[in-house]
Design a protein around this motif. Structure first.
Motif, PDB file in Angstrom:
ATOM      1  N   ARG A 122      -2.013  12.362   0.937  1.00  0.00           N
ATOM      2  CA  ARG A 122      -2.035  10.907   0.726  1.00  0.00           C
ATOM      3  C   ARG A 122      -3.187  10.512  -0.198  1.00  0.00           C
ATOM      4  NH1 ARG A 122       0.353   7.384   4.532  1.00  0.00           N
ATOM      5  NH2 ARG A 122       1.766   8.383   5.999  1.00  0.00           N
ATOM      6  N   THR A 123      -4.340  11.132   0.016  1.00  0.00           N
ATOM      7  CA  THR A 123      -5.497  10.832  -0.834  1.00  0.00           C
ATOM      8  C   THR A 123      -5.220  11.221  -2.278  1.00  0.00           C
ATOM      9  OG1 THR A 123      -7.006  11.156   1.038  1.00  0.00           O
ATOM     10  CG2 THR A 123      -7.952  11.292  -1.175  1.00  0.00           C
ATOM     11  N   THR A 179       3.163   4.581  -3.452  1.00  0.00           N
ATOM     12  CA  THR A 179       2.086   3.610  -3.263  1.00  0.00           C
ATOM     13  C   THR A 179       2.201   2.508  -4.306  1.00  0.00           C
ATOM     14  OG1 THR A 179      -0.304   3.365  -2.990  1.00  0.00           O
ATOM     15  CG2 THR A 179       0.425   4.810  -4.758  1.00  0.00           C
ATOM     16  N   LEU A 184       0.740  -0.144  -7.009  1.00  0.00           N
ATOM     17  CA  LEU A 184      -0.358  -0.279  -7.967  1.00  0.00           C
ATOM     18  C   LEU A 184      -0.444  -1.748  -8.349  1.00  0.00           C
ATOM     19  CD1 LEU A 184       0.431   2.756 -10.320  1.00  0.00           C
ATOM     20  CD2 LEU A 184      -0.785   2.748  -8.138  1.00  0.00           C
ATOM     21  N   GLY A 200      -2.589   7.449  -8.427  1.00  0.00           N
ATOM     22  CA  GLY A 200      -2.217   6.047  -8.602  1.00  0.00           C
ATOM     23  C   GLY A 200      -3.351   5.213  -9.149  1.00  0.00           C
ATOM     24  N   GLN A 201      -4.575   5.486  -8.691  1.00  0.00           N
ATOM     25  CA  GLN A 201      -5.727   4.716  -9.185  1.00  0.00           C
ATOM     26  C   GLN A 201      -5.932   4.945 -10.676  1.00  0.00           C
ATOM     27  OE1 GLN A 201      -8.982   5.953  -6.697  1.00  0.00           O
ATOM     28  NE2 GLN A 201      -8.067   5.069  -4.843  1.00  0.00           N
ATOM     29  N   GLY A 233       0.842  -1.201   0.000  1.00  0.00           N
ATOM     30  CA  GLY A 233       0.000   0.000   0.000  1.00  0.00           C
ATOM     31  C   GLY A 233       0.865   1.234   0.000  1.00  0.00           C
ATOM     32  N   GLN A 234       0.385   2.278   0.657  1.00  0.00           N
ATOM     33  CA  GLN A 234       1.060   3.569   0.650  1.00  0.00           C
ATOM     34  C   GLN A 234       2.038   3.674   1.808  1.00  0.00           C
ATOM     35  OE1 GLN A 234      -0.452   7.902   1.599  1.00  0.00           O
ATOM     36  NE2 GLN A 234      -1.397   7.220  -0.312  1.00  0.00           N
ATOM     37  N   ASP A 281      -3.152   8.663  -3.913  1.00  0.00           N
ATOM     38  CA  ASP A 281      -3.978   7.494  -4.242  1.00  0.00           C
ATOM     39  C   ASP A 281      -4.817   7.744  -5.489  1.00  0.00           C
ATOM     40  OD1 ASP A 281      -3.094   5.813  -2.259  1.00  0.00           O
ATOM     41  OD2 ASP A 281      -4.617   6.412  -0.820  1.00  0.00           O
TER      42      ASP A 281
END
Length: 978
Positions: free
Chosen positions: A718-719, A689, A691, A725-726, A661-662, A722
């Motif tokens: 952090r969000t 993070t 993937l 990364g998503q 994860g992160q 993410d």
């Protein structure tokens, strides 16, 4: 009982309180310890015990406390052995060997003390202890004695001698730094002796409790002829005192219960509770009126806010000079005040006495955070009976404390409610919300100005982003006004931005702040400020202040309020910047003109700016091989370039892979994060993070910097990582799926082409044999008709019919195979012309069935005219064929829907079971036998293929016996096609 008196205090003269402190602080002593509280006492305990455990539970902490305090301890052993005592002391944490070696602790027998000449001599014993105390206090803080008194039971010493000794030893202990515990084994003494012990000691230890002895008899009363009479007086007095105490305790409990019932009620409003408190107070204090008054000492004003009871001169709304009331005294000393004789107590010249005749008062000060203080007061409407007791004042202070708590709670709730109303209003922008919050803070703290500052550079000046009440007037100042301030270190906003909590100075005069630019040039004499952040980065300060000093320091509640507003501003700043970043992220990822690599480069730039880090990267991970391959890099760093490969375990990415994860790294010098990427390449900050890419190697999306970062990454940062990364994970998977799909489509198209070629060849090659079979069967029937019997002719008919049906099926299959895939070469087709040709071709069948075919105005569509004629020919023919009405009716209608036309072929035929509707479009699937309705089972499949070829859709809506409606959607012809 005072549970705290003397606790842990080893200083001062040795007294009974020292012994009580030893018991209170002891884990061995299990019961309550009653304080002296002004009772008659001396530095002498009598300990009545029944078991060895009880004996040591008081002696051990008494000795330990004395040694820790620096006292000399003398332990007289009688019933116990010295070994027993040593063991008990060691178990209680006393270093016996060290204490005895130092002379702080010694053990003695009865023969060495009380029975030195084998008999007990009072004078000799007093001299012995006098000398021992004198010697001990020369080198130690005092002398402590623990004496086991069992020897009295075995000796013939008369009780009178023991009582005389007790009186004289008490006098000795009272005049010297000495303290003693005399221990009596209840099982070893007659009841009369035990009673004498109890009566002669004002403080007793028994059954785990240290208590004041209500049965204590002073020695001078213990002896003499009138001792029985004195004892009777004492017993009767004790009974009366006990009854008074019980009645007072019951009355106290009743008052507290009533007070609790009023203040804890969930059904009463604050005003109703106040009225109930006024009634309770008037009854308790025997006064006529209670009031809650708002006081403003600076304005010398008192206003009656709430009142209960009756009075000739006071009512709600009454306003008086504060200095002309008794409340001035309560406000001055900020506690409870009572007045029973105004002239004697110096109030003979105040208005409420001179003009109103109020000769009694009981009131207390009620402080209110951030607002006008109050007094809670009770007065008579006539003559005051007074005086008021300490308990009356205590009761009033309890009531005042509840009123103060309730006023502060209501103010807090109102402030929070006001803040919420502002911050949750969707119609207000950030600046308008900020203006209203600053205004609330000014009003809440009764200050002139408030503002938000920004510090662009840590050592630079502060820019005023927004302020109200600053300078002349009450107007607002914003960033466009260019107002900069540069406070010195440790002053004003400079101190607030560096502190963990709010920083306040109610009056800067006489402090280092008085020499600061903010006070000298801007006149700010009162200040409260708190740090504001944008994510984890200090942004500036939120402050309130005034040109006039404040008469009281800022309360914790006020500091908390400002901090709450500052937290909201911090959140809004971060949310605003985060929203901008999210919008930019969307613009990048949704841009159809950028390639994946171009979008990835833009994400690297966006992330590096958002996180304040130098390098961004995307790397493929091989966990088993412990390798990481850099696929793409954003930012300039020679060590990390696309195409390079490193051992995974030597990079920060290993931590992200291990966590799956992160992960963020802020201090790589500590722990397992001290990897090669830090030691060799100098990276000190990392945010990355994992993937998890379906069907491919995992990736790590990361950002790094050679600069250290003190603050942790915020949740918003952090969000945001993410989110980026998503998208990358999704895009990699989508690109892979698209590649797989394209390969699958290519294979399917090749397979379909081969199947169509086969179907065309097979159907074409079957036509000639079928014609031959049909022709020869016909010749056979014509030439040998006279020789064939009825059965033979029937067989020939079956064969010819089968060949005809086979030929029809082959024709339909050949038509099905000829439907070409759409290639963009369709032309405008007039659907009305198509239906005209269809009805002409079906004219014979239409006339045979007397069918009524109605065609509405139809549009032009883009398509293949021949295929569309085949489509509607099949649909109209089926509508006529599958119809048992006296007169079949077929209706063709159309409706334009955007870029498509929806054409419907409706009939009044036999209908179709909805559960079987999907089957009719499958090749060779039929719902009826040939003896019911003839057909090949290919017609509707051919319709489906034609519609698909045109990029449209075909469906059926039907119920058995209700007819059917086939709906066909086809691309409409544009105006340019006209």
């Amino acid at each position: 009982m005072d549970e705290t008196a003397g606790r842990g205090d080893y200083g001062g003269a040795l007294s009974l309180d020292s012994g009580l402190a030893a018991l209170r602080s002891s884990p061995e002593f299990r019961g309550p310890v009653e304080s002296v509280d002004g009772h008659d006492c001396n530095d002498h305990f009598a300990h009545v015990y029944e078991t060895p455990e009880e004996k040591f539970e008081a002696a051990v902490p008494f000795v330990r406390h004395g040694i820790e305090r620096g006292d000399r301890v003398l332990y007289v052993v009688d019933e116990s052995t010295e070994a027993d005592v040593r063991a008990a002391l060691r178990a209680g944490g006393v270093d016996v060997d060290e204490a005895t070696a130092a002379g702080a602790l010694s053990f003695h027998t009865v023969q060495e003390t009380y029975l030195r000449n084998e008999t007990f001599d009072v004078d000799e014993m007093i001299d012995f202890y006098g000398d021992t105390v004198a010697a001990a206090t020369e080198a130690y803080e005092g002398l402590r004695i623990v004496a086991e008194m069992t020897w009295i039971a075995a000796d013939d010493t008369p009780v009178e001698a023991v009582m005389e000794y007790e009186q004289r030893i008490n006098d000795l202990f009272a005049e010297t730094d000495s303290l003693a515990i005399c221990q009596y084994d209840r099982e070893r003494f007659d009841p009369e002796v035990v009673r004498n012990v109890v009566e002669s000691h004002p403080h007793l230890i028994y059954d785990g409790a240290a208590c004041h002895n209500v049965y204590y008899t002073p020695p001078e009363e213990f002896f003499g002829d009138d001792a029985p009479a004195r004892e009777n007086d004492r017993m009767l007095r004790t009974l009366r005192d006990r009854t008074e105490a019980k009645a007072e305790l019951a009355d106290h409990e009743r008052f507290l219960r009533e007070l609790y019932e009023v203040t804890a009620s969930q059904d009463r409003t604050f005003e109703e509770k106040l009225r109930a408190l006024f009634e309770l107070g008037c009854e308790r204090f025997d006064l006529d009126m209670g009031a809650l008054n708002r006081i403003e000492p600076g304005e010398d004003r008192l206003v009656v806010e709430h009142a209960g009871g009756e009075h000739s001169h006071f009512e709600v709304g009454s306003e008086l000079p504060l200095s002309e009331t008794y409340c001035k005294a309560a406000a001055d000393i900020e506690t409870a005040v009572d007045v029973c004789d105004p002239e004697e107590e110096g109030f003979d010249d105040v208005l409420v006495y001179e003009e109103f005749g109020v000769d009694g008062y009981l009131g207390t000060y009620v402080p209110v955070d951030g607002g006008a203080d109050r007094t809670l007061a009770f007065v008579p409407d006539g003559t005051c009976e007074g005086p008021f007791s300490e308990r009356d004042r205590a009761y009033l202070e309890l009531m005042g404390q509840w009123v103060g708590c309730e006023l502060n709670r209501r103010r807090r709730e109102q402030f929070i409610s006001d803040c919420y109303e502002v911050t949750s209003d969707p119609a207000l922008g950030f600046e308008e919300k900020l203006h209203r919050l600053l205004d609330l803070a000014r009003e809440r703290m009764d200050l002139e100005a408030a503002g938000l500052t920004h510090l662009p550079e840590w050592d630079g000046a502060f820019r005023t982003e927004y302020a109200i009440g600053y300078g002349e007037g009450d107007g607002a100042v914003d960033a466009s006004d260019g107002l900069w301030t540069d406070p010195g270190d440790g002053c004003y906003c400079r101190q607030a931005i560096a502190a963990d909590g709010p920083v306040g100075m109610a009056d800067v005069r006489g402090t280092d702040w008085a020499d600061d630019e903010i006070h000298r040039e801007h006149g700010l004499s009162c200040y409260l400020g708190t740090k504001v952040t944008n994510g984890s980065t200090p942004y500036g300060t939120l402050w309130v202040g005034s040109g006039e000093p404040r008469d009281r320091p800022f309360s914790e509640t006020e500091r908390t309020f400002l901090e709450l507003i500052g937290q909201w501003v911090s959140y809004e700043l971060e949310r605003r910047d985060h929203g901008d970043a999210q919008r930019e992220l969307y613009e990048v990822t949704a841009d159809p003109d950028r390639s994946f690599d171009e979008k990835l480069d833009a994400l690297f730039d966006l992330g590096r700016e958002q996180f304040g880090l130098e390098v961004g990267g995307l790397a493929a991970v091989d966990r088993e091989a412990d390798r990481i391959e850099i696929e793409r890099v954003g930012g300039d760093h020679g060590a990390y370039e696309a195409g390079l490969s490193f051992p995974l375990s030597e990079t920060f990415c290993a931590s992200a892979v291990e966590a799956d994860g992160q992960v963020c790294v802020l201090d790589p010098a500590e722990g397992e994060d001290a990897r090669r990427v830090y030691d060799e390449f100098g990276f000190e900050t990392y945010l990355g993070t994992v993937l998890a890419v379906e069907g491919d190697r995992d990736r790590v999306f990361f950002f790094m910097s050679e600069d250290a970062r003190e603050a942790a990454f915020s949740d918003a940062e952090r969000t945001f990582l993410d989110l980026m990364g998503q998208w990358i994970e999704y895009e990699i998977e989508r690109r892979r799926h698209e590649t797989d799909l394209e390969e699958t489509i290519d294979r399917l198209e090749q397979s379909n082409d081969r199947l169509k070629q086969f179907a065309y060849a097979a159907s074409h090659d079957l036509q000639e044999p079928l014609r031959m079979v049909s022709s020869y069967l016909q010749l056979l029937e014509d030439q040998y008709r006279d020789e064939l019997d009825e059965t033979a002719e029937e067989y020939i008919d079956f064969a010819v019919d089968g060949a005809d049906r086979m030929r029809a099926m082959v024709d339909d299959l050949l038509a099905y195979s000829r439907v070409e895939q759409a290639d963009g070469e369709f032309e405008p087709v007039d659907c009305e012309a198509v239906l005209d040709r269809v009805t002409d071709d079906l004219q014979v069948r239409i006339e045979e069935t007397d069918a009524d075919v109605v065609v509405d105005s139809l549009p032009r569509v883009r398509g293949d005219a021949e295929q569309l004629e085949q489509l509607f020919s099949n649909l109209v023919a089926n509508a006529v064929k599958y119809n048992e009405s006296d007169r079949p009716r077929v209706e063709v209608t159309a409706e334009r829907r955007g870029d498509y036309c929806e054409l419907a072929v409706s009939d009044n035929g036999i209908g179709i079971d909805p559960e079987k509707a999907d089957r009719i479009f499958e090749v060779f699937k039929r719902l009826h036998h040939d003896d019911e309705y003839t057909g090949t089972g290919i017609g509707l499949s051919l319709c489906q293929e034609i519609v698909d070829n045109h990029g449209g859709d075909v469906s059926v809506d039907s119920e058995p016996g209700e007819g059917s409606t086939f709906t066909v959607t086809l691309p409409a012809a544009s105006d340019r096609d006209a």
